[in-house]
Enzyme design. Structure first.
Site, PDB file in Angstrom:
ATOM      1  N   GLY B  15     -34.745  16.429 -34.059  1.00 29.75           N
ATOM      2  CA  GLY B  15     -35.676  17.565 -34.073  1.00 29.75           C
ATOM      3  C   GLY B  15     -35.151  18.704 -33.228  1.00 29.75           C
ATOM      4  CB  THR B 147     -35.969  14.556 -27.068  1.00 24.98           C
ATOM      5  OG1 THR B 147     -37.297  14.421 -27.598  1.00 24.98           O
ATOM      6  CG2 THR B 147     -35.915  13.780 -25.767  1.00 24.98           C
ATOM      7  CG  ASP B 149     -40.961  13.995 -28.558  1.00 23.82           C
ATOM      8  OD1 ASP B 149     -41.910  14.793 -28.611  1.00 23.82           O
ATOM      9  OD2 ASP B 149     -40.373  13.570 -29.563  1.00 23.82           O
ATOM     10  CG  MET B 193     -45.541  18.454 -31.541  1.00 24.86           C
ATOM     11  SD  MET B 193     -43.868  19.100 -31.863  1.00 24.86           S
ATOM     12  CE  MET B 193     -44.070  19.746 -33.530  1.00 24.86           C
ATOM     13  N   GLY B 194     -46.265  14.687 -29.618  1.00 26.18           N
ATOM     14  CA  GLY B 194     -46.059  13.468 -28.842  1.00 26.18           C
ATOM     15  C   GLY B 194     -46.702  12.296 -29.558  1.00 26.18           C
ATOM     16  NE  ARG B 195     -47.717  10.148 -35.443  1.00 24.56           N
ATOM     17  CZ  ARG B 195     -48.866  10.578 -35.942  1.00 24.56           C
ATOM     18  NH1 ARG B 195     -49.510  11.591 -35.402  1.00 24.56           N
ATOM     19  NH2 ARG B 195     -49.402  10.001 -36.992  1.00 24.56           N
ATOM     20  CD  GLU B 250     -47.606  14.610 -32.961  1.00 20.40           C
ATOM     21  OE1 GLU B 250     -47.893  15.120 -34.056  1.00 20.40           O
ATOM     22  OE2 GLU B 250     -46.434  14.569 -32.528  1.00 20.40           O
ATOM     23  CG  LEU B 302     -45.380  28.801 -32.666  1.00 17.13           C
ATOM     24  CD1 LEU B 302     -46.662  29.590 -32.450  1.00 17.13           C
ATOM     25  CD2 LEU B 302     -44.156  29.721 -32.556  1.00 17.13           C
ATOM     26  NE  ARG B 304     -39.788  21.577 -34.481  1.00 16.96           N
ATOM     27  CZ  ARG B 304     -39.924  20.761 -35.515  1.00 16.96           C
ATOM     28  NH1 ARG B 304     -40.268  19.504 -35.297  1.00 16.96           N
ATOM     29  NH2 ARG B 304     -39.733  21.176 -36.732  1.00 16.96           N
TER      30      ARG B 304
END
Lengths: 417, 417
Positions: B15, B147, B149, B193-195, B250, B302, B304
């Site tokens: 990503g 990343t 993340d 974000m952040g699964r 998320e 946005l 990232r």
């Protein structure tokens, strides 16, 4: 009619922008410069703050504030005085609100009343002005324009629009770069504010550089939307390029007047209609009809509150409109609003003028038909010429940053109420 | 094993972030400074570009580029070389990809191969390194971390995280100001974000200033989510204050492992499950259960790609990690990756080190349990101490702006393929 009192009242109302506090700063700055204003009251939450008598004593606050307060205020988002959405009755058949408001104005010895806002807010100050005239009030009522939607008539453009347009253009460019990295066909749909007028979505065209042509398609509410034409546009482009960035107004509609949205059938697990808008609908539509990689992004409220991307042209003009409102009132104007007239696009030159609030309240200005291409999927170069000057300029002095964040004035007075 | 060739190959994958091009710029800068590198190839779209032999000749490009190209590259979002998501087979039972890749490397006379990416990308370069070792290849394989993340182990933090965190914090602050303006109770839910790891949502805590305490609640995937506890948290706060800003990852999940989302029941008019996430679900939940004004905002891509809000700490460290990868390879390292070790929070001090790719590939680092409060609805001060240095600093020199937009290097080589 000669003025009776020297005190001044200011309020803000409607939706927030990153430039509305610049107009407040302009009124305060001109008040101080004039030496003709006594106390300055800020009504909290617009006309409702007048009715409930919730005020900030802005002159005292200004005296006690640290250096640079007005600059920080000029660069801060949202509304320092808070907002409301409140509709006054017709002044010819006045509700009890009018007597209550004018009683408060009398008690505070208000000579000048400034209302900063968009279409609906201008309705409020226009009605107060009419009521005042009917009752021979010496108070001078002035509107100050703002709206990110840019749909106010009588002014070349509205304060707040340029900054929102800059945020939209920069965000679209950055998202386009994000899109280009994969070697598989993709469609990115960006939903932009604008329920009835497409000025904000049109501003996405400013994202185009010599290298990046995104957005490749732009759809505005000024033209009827057609699923078939949209699909044909996408398929046509996909036969020639890998990545398509699409900008759509949230308010795009079909020929029958219904909004393009996933509202109608979608229910969440509570049976509550999901509030999916045009972007989400079109994402699903492309997924179903083409099956390529597709994503939708809603810029949402950042486009109206991202002060760190404000346009200095916008902030400077908003400040000047605030000054002009104050100075116009001192000259004897009432029931009026300062507006922007454009003298030339390149070099960009404007001048300020005044118009009657009757010319601006409750009316909407749309993107002119001749600024939309024939296919209805892009804007013309005339729009670019119009909008490009409005997003220019990094605010100077550069806003303060502390711990990685922009520094804004405290709004604790809003939080305590 | 002594090196055979002097040419260098660089690729990016996974990503995008706003800092990954800074690492590319760092490798290029150190290559030039070393005087020991011959040709420099950039594979387009990661390992797939090696397989399909699509390369940019970066040394020639650099020679021809205008002054400031490396600085512009350092400040540009997404991936200059494009990305891919492609999983290599186990090197002990290699697919035909391996022979194809090593044949290309031999033909290009590659001595050094740099792969910039996150967990999955480190799996790719680790496998190539293992395959190379099995076959006595003299090529040196180095990973470079990135990343948003921040879930890479072995490094104090990952390049890209600080800039994403700065964007999130600034955006949350600006949206909080937007929220405070109305005099009616409201809940704003911001989906971040952040699964699987909550680092990005946790960064919303950095939005807090002495005046604004938003976000008032933060939920991470590291803790099980409960609708009842959430409702109780909201009701409790609403009894004391008007405006609540909530940050959610998320990836928040219930105790049974299912995601908090409106996916399950919602269908659009095509019968296609709508992809509503946690934010939209919680918006509907509050609307149904409390009925107050509520809105959800998804920060979406946005966070990232918003290069205009990059943290200079992040860009500088990413650049240094690129330099360290190149210099480490010249020193004879292979199968390794440069990482960041923190020496102190305040003053913020780091040093770079190297670790084996085995330590970092395919593994995830979560927000430590002790950095989440007992109620599971906020982070602790230890997290703030950790994250605050990472969002510091406005990039210097300030990125160029033209026509209101940030200026990025052309990525036409990605668009033409």
């Amino acid at each position: 009619m000669s003025i009776q009192y020297q005190n001044c009242l200011i309020a803000q109302s409607g939706g927030p922008t990153v430039a509305i506090n610049a107009s407040l700063a302009g009124i305060l700055s001109a008040s101080r410069a004039s030496g003709k204003i006594g106390r300055i009251y800020g009504a909290l939450n617009g006309i409702q703050g007048v009715l409930s008598e919730r005020f900030l004593e802005l002159d005292a606050l200004l005296t006690a504030a640290p250096d640079g307060f007005l600059t920080a205020l000029k660069h801060s988002p949202a509304m320092y005085l808070g907002s409301c959405r409140y509709k006054l009755s017709d002044p010819d058949t006045p509700s009890s609100d009018y007597a209550a408001i004018f009683s408060v104005l009398e008690r505070l010895q208000i000579g000048y009343f400034f209302y900063i806002g968009g279409n609906d807010s201008m309705d409020t100050i226009k009605k107060l002005s009419h009521y005042g005239a009917l009752h021979h009030s010496p108070i001078r009522f002035m509107g100050v324009p703002k709206t990110i939607d840019n749909d106010l008539p009588a002014t070349d453009h509205a304060p707040g629009y340029g900054s929102a347009a800059r945020h939209i253009a920069a965000s679209v460019l950055e998202m386009a770069y994000d899109t280009y990295i994969y070697n598989t066909p993709s469609v990115l749909i960006i939903e932009i504010m604008g329920r009835d007028a497409g000025w904000l979505a049109a501003a996405s065209a400013l994202a185009r550089t010599k290298d990046s042509r995104a957005p490749h398609l732009i759809y505005l509410p000024e033209r009827n939307f057609s699923n078939e034409a949209f699909l044909s546009d996408i398929k046509g482009l996909l036969s020639r390029q890998k990545h398509i960035v699409v900008a759509v107004s949230e308010g795009i509609r079909y020929a029958d007047g219904s909004y393009v949205s996933a509202d109608t059938a979608a229910k969440d697990q509570f049976g509550h209609a999901t509030l999916n808008g045009a972007g989400k609908f079109l994402e699903h539509f492309i997924a179903c009809e083409i099956g390529c990689k597709v994503r939708s992004v809603e810029l949402n409220i950042l486009q109206r509150c991202a002060a760190h991307l404000a346009s200095s042209t916008d902030l400077d003009e908003s400040f000047r409109l605030g000054e002009a409102a104050l100075n116009g009132a001192l000259e004897g104007r009432s029931g009026q609003i300062p507006v922007i007239l454009r003298l030339s696009d390149n070099p960009y030159q404007i001048q300020l003028a005044y118009t009657s609030l009757d010319e601006i309240a409750n009316q909407e200005k749309h993107v002119p038909s001749e600024w939309i291409n024939e296919a209805g999927n892009d804007v013309t170069n005339d729009f670019i010429q119009y909008a490009l000057p409005l997003i220019q300029g990094i605010p100077q002095p550069v806003p303060n940053w502390e711990n990685g964040l922009p520094v804004f004035p405290s709004v604790c007075h809003l939080l305590q109420t």
